[in-house]
Design a protein around this motif. Sequence first.
Motif, mmCIF file in Angstrom:
data_model
loop_
_atom_site.group_PDB
_atom_site.id
_atom_site.type_symbol
_atom_site.label_atom_id
_atom_site.label_comp_id
_atom_site.label_asym_id
_atom_site.label_seq_id
_atom_site.Cartn_x
_atom_site.Cartn_y
_atom_site.Cartn_z
ATOM 1 N N TRP A 4 7.722 -12.955 -6.504
ATOM 2 C CA TRP A 4 7.349 -12.493 -5.172
ATOM 3 C C TRP A 4 8.237 -11.363 -4.659
ATOM 4 C CZ3 TRP A 4 3.164 -14.445 -6.022
ATOM 5 C CH2 TRP A 4 2.862 -15.795 -6.132
ATOM 6 N N LEU A 5 9.438 -11.239 -5.166
ATOM 7 C CA LEU A 5 10.373 -10.276 -4.578
ATOM 8 C C LEU A 5 9.873 -8.840 -4.738
ATOM 9 C CD1 LEU A 5 13.002 -10.163 -3.012
ATOM 10 C CD2 LEU A 5 14.233 -9.945 -5.180
ATOM 11 N N SER A 6 9.369 -8.504 -5.906
ATOM 12 C CA SER A 6 8.855 -7.146 -6.105
ATOM 13 C C SER A 6 7.648 -6.897 -5.199
ATOM 14 C CB SER A 6 8.476 -6.914 -7.565
ATOM 15 O OG SER A 6 7.487 -7.827 -7.995
ATOM 16 N N ALA A 7 6.786 -7.913 -5.033
ATOM 17 C CA ALA A 7 5.627 -7.754 -4.151
ATOM 18 C C ALA A 7 6.070 -7.503 -2.720
ATOM 19 C CB ALA A 7 4.745 -9.002 -4.221
ATOM 20 N N ILE A 8 7.127 -8.165 -2.293
ATOM 21 C CA ILE A 8 7.661 -7.956 -0.945
ATOM 22 C C ILE A 8 8.116 -6.512 -0.765
ATOM 23 C CG2 ILE A 8 9.600 -8.510 0.582
ATOM 24 C CD1 ILE A 8 9.382 -11.411 -0.463
ATOM 25 N N TYR A 9 8.842 -5.999 -1.746
ATOM 26 C CA TYR A 9 9.324 -4.623 -1.631
ATOM 27 C C TYR A 9 8.184 -3.611 -1.711
ATOM 28 C CZ TYR A 9 14.158 -6.219 -1.792
ATOM 29 O OH TYR A 9 15.359 -6.823 -1.503
ATOM 30 N N PHE A 10 7.152 -3.901 -2.519
ATOM 31 C CA PHE A 10 5.984 -3.015 -2.555
ATOM 32 C C PHE A 10 5.280 -3.016 -1.200
ATOM 33 C CE2 PHE A 10 5.748 -3.826 -7.350
ATOM 34 C CZ PHE A 10 6.306 -2.589 -7.654
ATOM 35 N N GLN A 11 5.196 -4.185 -0.572
ATOM 36 C CA GLN A 11 4.560 -4.259 0.738
ATOM 37 C C GLN A 11 5.334 -3.431 1.760
ATOM 38 O OE1 GLN A 11 5.612 -6.192 3.814
ATOM 39 N NE2 GLN A 11 3.865 -5.180 4.781
ATOM 40 N N ILE A 12 6.632 -3.569 1.755
ATOM 41 C CA ILE A 12 7.455 -2.800 2.697
ATOM 42 C C ILE A 12 7.303 -1.302 2.436
ATOM 43 C CG2 ILE A 12 9.827 -2.285 3.385
ATOM 44 C CD1 ILE A 12 10.463 -5.265 2.846
ATOM 45 N N ALA A 13 7.343 -0.913 1.164
ATOM 46 C CA ALA A 13 7.206 0.506 0.816
ATOM 47 C C ALA A 13 5.852 1.060 1.253
ATOM 48 C CB ALA A 13 7.394 0.692 -0.684
ATOM 49 N N SER A 14 4.824 0.227 1.217
ATOM 50 C CA SER A 14 3.476 0.689 1.551
ATOM 51 C C SER A 14 3.341 1.123 3.004
ATOM 52 C CB SER A 14 2.453 -0.410 1.252
ATOM 53 O OG SER A 14 2.436 -1.403 2.277
ATOM 54 N N LEU A 15 4.235 0.652 3.873
ATOM 55 C CA LEU A 15 4.136 0.979 5.294
ATOM 56 C C LEU A 15 4.338 2.472 5.553
ATOM 57 C CD1 LEU A 15 6.026 -2.057 6.867
ATOM 58 C CD2 LEU A 15 3.573 -1.803 6.412
ATOM 59 N N SER A 16 4.953 3.164 4.608
ATOM 60 C CA SER A 16 5.107 4.614 4.760
ATOM 61 C C SER A 16 3.753 5.323 4.747
ATOM 62 C CB SER A 16 5.995 5.181 3.643
ATOM 63 O OG SER A 16 5.385 5.002 2.375
ATOM 64 N N ASN A 17 2.704 4.643 4.289
ATOM 65 C CA ASN A 17 1.371 5.241 4.259
ATOM 66 C C ASN A 17 0.714 5.305 5.638
ATOM 67 O OD1 ASN A 17 1.118 5.723 1.393
ATOM 68 N ND2 ASN A 17 0.916 3.516 1.141
ATOM 69 N N PHE A 18 1.323 4.706 6.642
ATOM 70 C CA PHE A 18 0.765 4.817 7.987
ATOM 71 C C PHE A 18 0.710 6.278 8.437
ATOM 72 C CE2 PHE A 18 1.497 0.192 8.923
ATOM 73 C CZ PHE A 18 0.210 -0.065 9.358
ATOM 74 N N ARG A 19 1.715 7.062 8.069
ATOM 75 C CA ARG A 19 1.724 8.473 8.460
ATOM 76 C C ARG A 19 0.529 9.206 7.853
ATOM 77 N NH1 ARG A 19 2.731 11.206 12.545
ATOM 78 N NH2 ARG A 19 0.625 11.912 12.108
ATOM 79 N N ALA A 20 0.271 8.948 6.574
ATOM 80 C CA ALA A 20 -0.865 9.589 5.909
ATOM 81 C C ALA A 20 -2.192 9.111 6.489
ATOM 82 C CB ALA A 20 -0.817 9.321 4.406
ATOM 83 N N LEU A 21 -2.244 7.832 6.893
ATOM 84 C CA LEU A 21 -3.470 7.301 7.480
ATOM 85 C C LEU A 21 -3.733 7.949 8.839
ATOM 86 C CD1 LEU A 21 -5.535 5.153 6.523
ATOM 87 C CD2 LEU A 21 -4.383 3.526 8.022
ATOM 88 N N ILE A 22 -2.680 8.169 9.608
ATOM 89 C CA ILE A 22 -2.820 8.869 10.888
ATOM 90 C C ILE A 22 -3.300 10.299 10.657
ATOM 91 C CG2 ILE A 22 -1.556 9.766 12.887
ATOM 92 C CD1 ILE A 22 0.273 7.260 12.599
ATOM 93 N N ASP A 23 -2.766 10.953 9.626
ATOM 94 C CA ASP A 23 -3.207 12.315 9.292
ATOM 95 C C ASP A 23 -4.695 12.333 8.941
ATOM 96 O OD1 ASP A 23 -0.655 13.245 9.715
ATOM 97 O OD2 ASP A 23 -0.109 13.289 7.583
ATOM 98 N N ARG A 24 -5.146 11.315 8.220
ATOM 99 C CA ARG A 24 -6.576 11.219 7.901
ATOM 100 C C ARG A 24 -7.403 11.062 9.182
ATOM 101 N NH1 ARG A 24 -8.139 9.940 2.597
ATOM 102 N NH2 ARG A 24 -6.394 9.720 1.135
ATOM 103 N N LYS A 25 -6.902 10.257 10.092
ATOM 104 C CA LYS A 25 -7.603 10.039 11.356
ATOM 105 C C LYS A 25 -7.690 11.342 12.151
ATOM 106 C CE LYS A 25 -9.114 7.215 14.736
ATOM 107 N NZ LYS A 25 -10.308 6.356 14.655
#
Length: 236
Positions: A207-228
């Motif tokens: 689970w530890l790697s999945a946790i870090y991948f989840q945290i890293a994925s939050l940086s995609n909010f900026r790109a999602l806002i750009d798409r919006k």
Amino acid sequence: MANAVLLNNIDHKDLRVITRHGRDMDESYAYVQTFPAEFRMLQAHYPIIFRRESEARPFEPVALFGFESDENLFLDEQGWDASTVPLLVERLPFLIGRDGDELMIHIDLDSPRIGTQEGEPIFLPHGGMSPYLESVNTMLLTIHEGMQSNAGFIEALMKHELLEGFSLDVTLDDGSQNRLAGFYTVNEERLAVLDAAALDSLHKAGWLSAIYFQIASLSNFRALIDRKNARRAAGR
């Protein structure tokens, strides 16, 4: 509501499946379920967060596509604008069903992907599984195993009190306000103070790697806002 029936090579021998992506394929939704084994691929494109329908239901991880209901910012005129499509989208129009303890492939006959003229054949002329259906079978097994793993993953997160609610207020370039609320993420401060035994148990469980991948994925909010913003500017 899906019109799901058990797939068979008699009633469905002539069916084909359109595999392209688009708004006409009923893919306009803001998120889709996912599972830890998929996080590595998805975290390059999508924010991965957690949702909970009610207190009686467990948390579930989801890949986020938009900020509003029925909004998928990854769909455009060319199809799906990301190199990785979540498996819970890619498997459509197929579903996993059960006959006792046996897993069976079901198909949604009301899906716009279904036809007899265009797309990939499901069965060979003499009734065997087509290469396409064989790949779907493998995909559905991966999904089944992944979704089964969510229970242990969520249990571990809750045991260590790592889930917390969050909200995101977004002001777009045109001045409009958007608010994302009712979702959850991993509390990084609590993660940072876990002792060695807790971290070791998370690591050994996978689970530890999945946790870090989840945290890293939050940086995609900026790109999602750009798409919006781009979607608003284009008037779409």
